[in-house]
Structure formats: C-alpha cells, structure tokens
Scaffold this active site. Structure first.
Site, short mmCIF file in Angstrom:
data_model
loop_
_atom_site.label_atom_id
_atom_site.label_comp_id
_atom_site.label_asym_id
_atom_site.label_seq_id
_atom_site.Cartn_x
_atom_site.Cartn_y
_atom_site.Cartn_z
N SER A 242 23.22 34.70 -52.39
CA SER A 242 23.07 34.39 -50.85
C SER A 242 24.62 33.34 -51.00
CB SER A 242 22.26 33.01 -51.16
OG SER A 242 21.60 32.89 -49.69
N ASP A 334 17.76 41.97 -44.23
CA ASP A 334 17.89 41.35 -44.30
C ASP A 334 17.96 40.16 -43.58
OD1 ASP A 334 18.87 38.57 -45.50
OD2 ASP A 334 20.97 39.05 -47.45
N HIS A 369 16.30 40.17 -48.77
CA HIS A 369 17.78 38.93 -48.55
C HIS A 369 17.99 39.30 -50.40
CE1 HIS A 369 20.20 35.70 -48.60
NE2 HIS A 369 19.09 35.10 -48.95
#
Length: 435
Positions: A242, A334, A369
C-alpha cells in the site's frame, strides 16, 4: 451419542508450525459414512473470536483427511487443506469490520480444532466435541531474534534469523494505518532474511514532535540495517504494501544512500509528487478526496484518488531509472489503490526506458488490496483509521475469499523465490528452519 463415536481420534500435524506451513488434519475411528463437522476456533489478542468449519463424511473405514477429502458445506467447500485457517470469520454476534492481525509475534497464534457429530453451522458453544486439539502457529521460527531499534530516532524492530550470518537485509514497510507491524518481517526472518519492520507514520519521534518523518528517516533505517554485524550490507531489499510501496519506489529510484538489490511492491502505485516528503505525498492523496466513492454498504472506496494515472512526469516515480529487480504484486479487485492501472503504467514506462527486464508482475483476478502471507484470513472490508483522519471508516479492500486466499499463497511463494534469487543468488538460505 453413539458409543463408537466417543472414540473418535483427531490429529493435526505439525501441531506447532510456521504461519505459512501447511498442516494435515486427520479424523480416525469415526463411524463409517457418518457426517462430521471439523471446526477451528481462535481467540484474538483483542478478545474477538473467529471460527471456520467444514462439513465432511467419513469414509468406509471411518477416516477423514482434510488434505484429500472435500468439505460439502461450512465456511469453505471442496478439498481445501488449509480452509480451516483462510476461511476464518468472526463468530456470530461479533461487531462488524473486524480484521485478524497478530500483534505480539513472540507468542503463537493458538487455534483449537475440534470435531463434532453431524453437520453443524451454529451454536457450537452449546455442543460437546467428539475430540479436539490445540495447534500453535508461529511467525518466528526457533532461534529468530527480535531486536527493538531506536537509534537514529527510529521506531523499528529487527528480526534476525537463527545462526551467525551474515544475512541479506530487508526493510519492511506497511501502509497508511501506521503502527509498528511486525508479523511479515518475523516470518521473512524465519526464511533467512534479516528483516526490519519500520513504523514511519506513527513513529515515536512523530508522536513527540508532531512532525512527520522525512526521507532521511528511511535512509537512517537502511544504514542501521546495513551496518549491523550480522547483515550483509551489499544485499538489501525493500518490501512495501500500500503506501509502503510509495516509499519503496521513491527510495529505490531517488535515494543517494539506499542502494537496493531488489524491491517488492504489493498493492500500491508509483503516483506521487516525486519531490514530495511523506507529508506532501499524503496531502497530494487527500487533495483528491472528492473522488472517494462508497459501496452499497457505505464502505469507502479510495482507488480513484490516483486516477487517471497522470502523464505529468513530476507526479510519478520515474521507474525508468530503476536499477534493481522489481516485483509488483497486484490484486485486480483492489478497491483501495489503483494497483492494476499503476502496474500497467510502470510496465510501459520501463519498456520505454529499456529496463523492463528488471520487472516482474504478479496479477491476480478477484484478489483484493490486503495480499498478506498465506492462510491469513481475508478481510474484504474492515474498519480503518488513517493517520490523517481521527475517525474510523469502513474501508473496502476488495477481493473474493477463495481467489484472494489462492493469490496470497501463490504470491508468497514467488516473493520468497524472488528474494532468494536476488539476495542469496538463488540458493536456499541454510538458516531456514521449521518448528
């Protein structure tokens, strides 16, 4: 209860293992053809309980092998050796938005696996199991050492593999939630990499001064790792997830200090103001807050904040200058970051620059994600508190449970191979140890 069912035997091997190790769950001495439920129960450090279960039918000799036999109902179906872990869900009545994460990695995750008569789906607390065992799952292999790191103003933890070393090094960066997240670094150390988990958003120095860290903070972490007597200073990589990928790519391309042998970027992007500090990058993301969307369940979707991928070269890391191998891990569902669009643009930029031979992309349909180590429970959404906003939001991460779990297992194997190839020259580290 049939007297014969009282003698049901349940075994799990290994009963103590690393988090990414498979186990074998075997039921014996059941009535041939009987219907049984095998259930896993885990109580987290935060007090919340999680469960997973499968419905099975004993064979003609009264045996069930979860590795070979299909579940016909429960939280997973089909032949799923590790379904009792990756399909964990909060027990009925739990508050919404939970995410299972291990905080104290120096203790094991304890899972109680039990077998029940019949195909049960609820009310387990009122049922008496036919048999049960407690299984320990560890992030730290025997001999792995955890060393708190505070020098240079760092808030970090270094995990050293067992043995004298020297070991190749790894800087481990998580995302926008801050905190010192240690479990991936501990598991990587269990595979032979001296891994330093770094808190860079809620570091002690930030909490004391109110100022966010600058780029030198990461260079300090690199130097501390590089200069450790048990680290091979010429073989250091970074892994980020991330927002951690934003820092990883920035340092890999622009830092005069950090010279990486490899970089792994999971679920992230190269889009950022290239001259920006950590604070300025976050502010750049916030500036696009009007692009926030919400799901039908009112979950926050942030993936559009960086879309469309800009053409302005000052707003994305110039990956054409990258000089080390780069592994991108992408979940195609995601909902938090535009990882797939970013990976395509990175691929095009590197092809134009002539360094695409350094790039490997792993892209997984229906993965979200939070691509974590294998058998980590999938959280399609969970409550999330960023460092910019004080209130918690329900964040949509994306992913479908089965496909996401498959992606985690596949990606982890390939991340380890990638790191071994670039940090160990392809040979397996001798320090790797099972429990």
């Amino acid at each position: 209860m049939d007297r014969k069912q009282c003698c049901v035997k349940l075994s799990v091997q290994p009963s103590r293992g690393l988090m990414d190790e498979k186990f074998i769950v075997l039921v014996q001495n059941a009535l041939p053809g009987s219907q049984l439920t095998i259930r896993a129960l885990h109580r987290c450090e935060d007090g919340h309980s999680w469960e997973a279960f499968g419905h099975y039918t004993a064979d003609t000799i009264g045996t069930i092998n979860v590795s070979d036999d299909p579940s016909i109902g429960g939280t997973y179906s089909g032949v799923e050796q590790m379904g009792l872990l990756w399909s964990f869900r909060p027990i009925p009545g739990s508050k919404p938005g939970l995410r299972m994460r291990k905080k104290n990695i120096q203790t094991p995750m304890e899972v109680t696996i039990s077998v029940y008569q019949g195909h049960q789906t609820e009310g387990f607390a009122d049922l008496v199991p036919l048999s049960g065992v407690v299984v320990e799952r560890w992030y730290m292999a025997p001999g792995v050492r955890r060393i708190p790191v505070t020098e240079g103003g760092l808030t970090a933890a270094l995990f050293l593999p067992s043995g004298p070393g020297p070991f190749p090094g790894l800087l481990d960066l998580w995302g926008g939630g801050g905190q010192l997240v240690e479990y991936r670094a501990a598991l990587l150390a269990s595979h032979g990499f001296a891994s330093m988990a770094i808190d860079y958003l809620t570091a002690k120095i930030t909490m004391e001064t109110g100022k966010m860290v600058d780029n030198q903070y990461f260079e300090t972490a690199y130097r501390v790792l590089q200069q450790h007597p048990q680290v091979c200073g010429s073989k250091i990589a970074m892994i980020g997830l991330s927002f951690g990928t934003s820092i990883t790519l920035k340092m890999a391309v622009y830092s005069e200090v950090i010279k990486l042998s490899a970089a792994v970027c999971i679920s992230g992007s190269h889009v950022q103001p290239v001259d920006g500090s950590v604070e300025e990058i976050l502010r750049f993301f916030q500036k696009n807050g009007d692009k926030t969307r919400f799901s039908e369940k009112n979950e926050v979707i942030w993936r559009d904040l960086l879309l469309p991928i800009p053409t302005d070269p000052s707003l994305k890391v110039n990956v054409g200058r990258l000089q080390c191998p780069l592994l991108l891990v992408v979940g195609e569902d995601d909902q938090n970051w535009p990882a797939q669009e970013s990976a395509l643009d990175i691929k095009e930029m590197m092809a134009r620059a002539g360094n695409s031979h350094l790039l490997t992309v792993l892209s997984y349909p229906n993965a979200g994600h939070l691509i974590e180590p294998p058998y980590t429970t999938h959280a399609r959404s969970s409550t999330f508190k960023t460092i910019e906003i004080e209130e918690k939001v329900m964040c949509l991460w994306g992913g479908q449970m089965v496909e996401h779990s498959r992606a985690q297992e596949d990606a982890w194997k390939k991340i380890l191979v990638f790191l071994r190839e670039n940090l160990y020259g392809g040979r397996n580290p001798t320090s790797f140890s099972h429990l």
